[in-house]
Scaffold this active site. Structure first.
Site, mmCIF file in Angstrom:
data_model
loop_
_atom_site.group_PDB
_atom_site.id
_atom_site.type_symbol
_atom_site.label_atom_id
_atom_site.label_comp_id
_atom_site.label_asym_id
_atom_site.label_seq_id
_atom_site.Cartn_x
_atom_site.Cartn_y
_atom_site.Cartn_z
ATOM 1 N N CYS A 126 0.849 -1.190 0.000
ATOM 2 C CA CYS A 126 0.000 0.000 0.000
ATOM 3 C C CYS A 126 0.893 1.252 0.000
ATOM 4 O O CYS A 126 1.721 1.410 -0.891
ATOM 5 C CB CYS A 126 -0.952 -0.064 1.198
ATOM 6 S SG CYS A 126 -2.268 1.172 1.194
ATOM 7 N N ASP A 184 -8.549 -4.044 -7.146
ATOM 8 C CA ASP A 184 -8.164 -2.977 -6.216
ATOM 9 C C ASP A 184 -8.603 -1.624 -6.781
ATOM 10 O O ASP A 184 -8.046 -1.159 -7.776
ATOM 11 C CB ASP A 184 -6.642 -2.995 -6.024
ATOM 12 C CG ASP A 184 -6.140 -1.916 -5.073
ATOM 13 O OD1 ASP A 184 -6.953 -1.107 -4.592
ATOM 14 O OD2 ASP A 184 -4.920 -1.897 -4.823
ATOM 15 N N HIS A 215 -7.502 -4.894 -2.787
ATOM 16 C CA HIS A 215 -6.481 -4.144 -2.060
ATOM 17 C C HIS A 215 -6.228 -4.828 -0.716
ATOM 18 O O HIS A 215 -7.148 -5.313 -0.074
ATOM 19 C CB HIS A 215 -6.960 -2.700 -1.838
ATOM 20 C CG HIS A 215 -5.885 -1.804 -1.304
ATOM 21 N ND1 HIS A 215 -4.817 -1.398 -2.077
ATOM 22 C CD2 HIS A 215 -5.709 -1.254 -0.082
ATOM 23 C CE1 HIS A 215 -4.030 -0.626 -1.344
ATOM 24 N NE2 HIS A 215 -4.545 -0.524 -0.141
#
Length: 248
Positions: A126, A184, A215
């Site tokens: 991330c 995502d 995600h």
């Protein structure tokens, strides 16, 4: 490999003291180093377990607390709406130069560690995927593994939301491993295409994987976790780090 007990080391940076969480093999000897950059929640239990996974493969792993200027040492943001809001707010508060200074400090500390060979890789998820990529602009970094890295395609990381990551890809000399979840919403198909085209134009040395995952599919907590994908991705990471950080 059996690991030593989790260590916490405070090191100086341009913006004050930054805590590193260090995991390494209990065996004697010297091992390559990996700086692991966390998601916006800092060093959570899933991040510690991910660090332990990498350390168990035979690496000295250092995990910085990315928001050390704004939160007390040891702060972990919760995987809930207030924690998400705080993490996202800080992501766009911290100057991009401060992220880079932190990376340089962590890399230098790890390279000088007596249990480290001096060969350094980076890894992140991330926010941390973006930071691992930027850290690879440091010539001391031989490889970077970046998972569903946010804000690269939009160039919006840091204070002012105007980072220069895409413009600096040609500065990266090491190998890159880029992994994306096709489901995502943070990095849509068009955004992934922008990043890949930039890599091609820069003649970057990279592997690129797009998987059927959401995600945070590596995070072993919550409904988006995909254990099979986790194992597949760890095999890719292990292969690249073995090739680049343990040269024959």
């Amino acid at each position: 490999m059996i690991l030593r007990e989790h260590e916490m080391i405070d090191i100086p940076t341009g913006a004050g003291t930054m805590r590193l969480h260090v995991l390494r093999p209990a065996a004697t000897g010297r091992f390559p180093g990996v700086v692991l950059f966390s998601e916006i929640y800092q060093v959570t239990a899933p991040i510690r377990r991910l660090a332990a996974m990498i350390a168990g493969l035979g690496y000295v792993v250092a995990v910085p607390e990315v928001y050390h200027e704004y939160e007390a040492a040891g702060t972990v943001l919760a995987y809930d709406q207030p924690g998400t809001d705080r993490g996202n707010a800080l992501k766009y508060t911290k100057p991009i130069t401060a992220y880079d200074d932190d990376a340089r400090a962590a890399i230098a500390w790890l390279a000088d560690h007596p249990a480290c060979t001096g060969r350094i890789g980076t890894m992140g998820v991330c926010l941390g995927g973006h930071l691992a990529l930027r850290a690879a602009m440091n010539g001391a970094v031989s490889a970077a593994a970046c998972f569903y890295a946010t804000d690269i395609h939009s160039s919006t990381l840091g204070e002012g939301r105007q980072d220069d990551t895409l413009r600096r890809i040609s500065e990266i000399s090491g190998e890159l491993l880029m992994v994306w979840g096709r489901q995502d919403p943070h990095v849509p198909f068009a955004g992934r295409q922008v990043i890949r085209e930039t890599f091609e134009a820069a003649n970057a040395r990279y592997e690129w994987y797009e998987v059927n995952g959401q995600h945070a599919f590596l995070r072993d907590e919550g409904h988006r976790y995909d254990p099979a994908l986790f194992l597949q991705c760890m095999a890719w990471v292990r292969s690249m780090f073995e090739r680049t950080l343990r040269p024959g």
